[in-house]
Scaffold this motif. Structure first.
Motif, PDB file in Angstrom:
ATOM      1  N   TYR A  13       0.832  -1.203   0.000  1.00 32.37           N
ATOM      2  CA  TYR A  13       0.000   0.000   0.000  1.00 32.37           C
ATOM      3  C   TYR A  13       0.867   1.253   0.000  1.00 32.37           C
ATOM      4  O   TYR A  13       0.637   2.178  -0.772  1.00 32.37           O
ATOM      5  N   GLU A  14       1.890   1.265   0.849  1.00 30.84           N
ATOM      6  CA  GLU A  14       2.791   2.417   0.913  1.00 30.84           C
ATOM      7  C   GLU A  14       3.492   2.637  -0.419  1.00 30.84           C
ATOM      8  O   GLU A  14       3.636   3.761  -0.880  1.00 30.84           O
ATOM      9  N   ARG A  15       3.931   1.547  -1.039  1.00 29.56           N
ATOM     10  CA  ARG A  15       4.611   1.654  -2.330  1.00 29.56           C
ATOM     11  C   ARG A  15       3.660   2.185  -3.395  1.00 29.56           C
ATOM     12  O   ARG A  15       4.026   3.052  -4.185  1.00 29.56           O
ATOM     13  N   SER A  16       2.426   1.692  -3.399  1.00 30.00           N
ATOM     14  CA  SER A  16       1.469   2.167  -4.409  1.00 30.00           C
ATOM     15  C   SER A  16       1.157   3.644  -4.216  1.00 30.00           C
ATOM     16  O   SER A  16       1.039   4.392  -5.193  1.00 30.00           O
ATOM     17  N   GLN A  17       1.072   4.083  -2.978  1.00 29.51           N
ATOM     18  CA  GLN A  17       0.810   5.496  -2.700  1.00 29.51           C
ATOM     19  C   GLN A  17       1.987   6.359  -3.142  1.00 29.51           C
ATOM     20  O   GLN A  17       1.794   7.452  -3.680  1.00 29.51           O
ATOM     21  N   LYS A  18       3.201   5.874  -2.942  1.00 36.04           N
ATOM     22  CA  LYS A  18       4.388   6.617  -3.352  1.00 36.04           C
ATOM     23  C   LYS A  18       4.439   6.720  -4.874  1.00 36.04           C
ATOM     24  O   LYS A  18       4.769   7.773  -5.419  1.00 36.04           O
ATOM     25  N   VAL A  19       4.100   5.619  -5.573  1.00 42.23           N
ATOM     26  CA  VAL A  19       4.065   5.648  -7.039  1.00 42.23           C
ATOM     27  C   VAL A  19       3.042   6.672  -7.508  1.00 42.23           C
ATOM     28  O   VAL A  19       3.326   7.492  -8.388  1.00 42.23           O
ATOM     29  N   LYS A  20       1.849   6.654  -6.912  1.00 42.63           N
ATOM     30  CA  LYS A  20       0.798   7.597  -7.309  1.00 42.63           C
ATOM     31  C   LYS A  20       1.206   9.046  -7.033  1.00 42.63           C
ATOM     32  O   LYS A  20       0.923   9.946  -7.811  1.00 42.63           O
ATOM     33  N   ASN A  48      -1.174   1.929 -13.311  1.00 38.40           N
ATOM     34  CA  ASN A  48      -2.446   1.718 -14.004  1.00 38.40           C
ATOM     35  C   ASN A  48      -3.629   1.453 -13.077  1.00 38.40           C
ATOM     36  O   ASN A  48      -4.760   1.435 -13.540  1.00 38.40           O
ATOM     37  N   GLN A  49      -3.385   1.237 -11.790  1.00 33.85           N
ATOM     38  CA  GLN A  49      -4.474   0.970 -10.860  1.00 33.85           C
ATOM     39  C   GLN A  49      -5.209   2.267 -10.517  1.00 33.85           C
ATOM     40  O   GLN A  49      -4.583   3.298 -10.289  1.00 33.85           O
ATOM     41  N   THR A  50      -6.530   2.201 -10.457  1.00 35.37           N
ATOM     42  CA  THR A  50      -7.299   3.366 -10.025  1.00 35.37           C
ATOM     43  C   THR A  50      -7.475   3.373  -8.519  1.00 35.37           C
ATOM     44  O   THR A  50      -7.638   4.429  -7.917  1.00 35.37           O
ATOM     45  N   GLU A  51      -7.430   2.186  -7.905  1.00 33.51           N
ATOM     46  CA  GLU A  51      -7.489   2.084  -6.448  1.00 33.51           C
ATOM     47  C   GLU A  51      -6.637   0.898  -6.010  1.00 33.51           C
ATOM     48  O   GLU A  51      -6.396  -0.015  -6.786  1.00 33.51           O
ATOM     49  N   PHE A  52      -6.186   0.915  -4.777  1.00 27.43           N
ATOM     50  CA  PHE A  52      -5.313  -0.138  -4.271  1.00 27.43           C
ATOM     51  C   PHE A  52      -6.111  -1.434  -4.088  1.00 27.43           C
ATOM     52  O   PHE A  52      -7.178  -1.429  -3.509  1.00 27.43           O
ATOM     53  N   VAL A  53      -5.554  -2.512  -4.605  1.00 24.14           N
ATOM     54  CA  VAL A  53      -6.159  -3.832  -4.461  1.00 24.14           C
ATOM     55  C   VAL A  53      -5.168  -4.709  -3.702  1.00 24.14           C
ATOM     56  O   VAL A  53      -4.108  -5.042  -4.234  1.00 24.14           O
ATOM     57  N   PRO A  54      -5.480  -5.065  -2.437  1.00 20.08           N
ATOM     58  CA  PRO A  54      -4.543  -5.891  -1.682  1.00 20.08           C
ATOM     59  C   PRO A  54      -4.410  -7.273  -2.288  1.00 20.08           C
ATOM     60  O   PRO A  54      -5.326  -7.770  -2.945  1.00 20.08           O
ATOM     61  N   ARG A  55      -3.284  -7.894  -2.067  1.00 17.32           N
ATOM     62  CA  ARG A  55      -3.023  -9.238  -2.599  1.00 17.32           C
ATOM     63  C   ARG A  55      -3.876 -10.247  -1.892  1.00 17.32           C
ATOM     64  O   ARG A  55      -4.256 -10.150  -0.805  1.00 17.32           O
TER      65      ARG A  55
END
Length: 55
Positions: A13-20, A48-55
């Motif tokens: 989640y933190e990584r995806s937020q940093k990418v965004k 390419n994700q519009t919202e975070f999707v956990p594994r």
């Protein structure tokens, strides 16, 4: 001494937020990958994700 276990989904989640955040600032995929130390494929997945999707 036992090490505290980190919830893997929080790391993602933190990584995806940093990418965004970097994407919104106008950085490219290659620059973000270099900055975070991950592959361009990983950055593209979050890019390419519009919202975070956990594994």
């Amino acid at each position: 001494m036992a090490r505290a276990r980190v919830d893997p989904s929080s790391k993602h989640y933190e990584r995806s937020q940093k990418v965004k955040q970097l994407q919104a600032e106008g950085h490219g995929i290659r620059a973000i990958a270099r900055h975070l130390g991950v592959s361009r494929t990983t950055v593209k997945r979050y890019w390419n994700q519009t919202e975070f999707v956990p594994r």
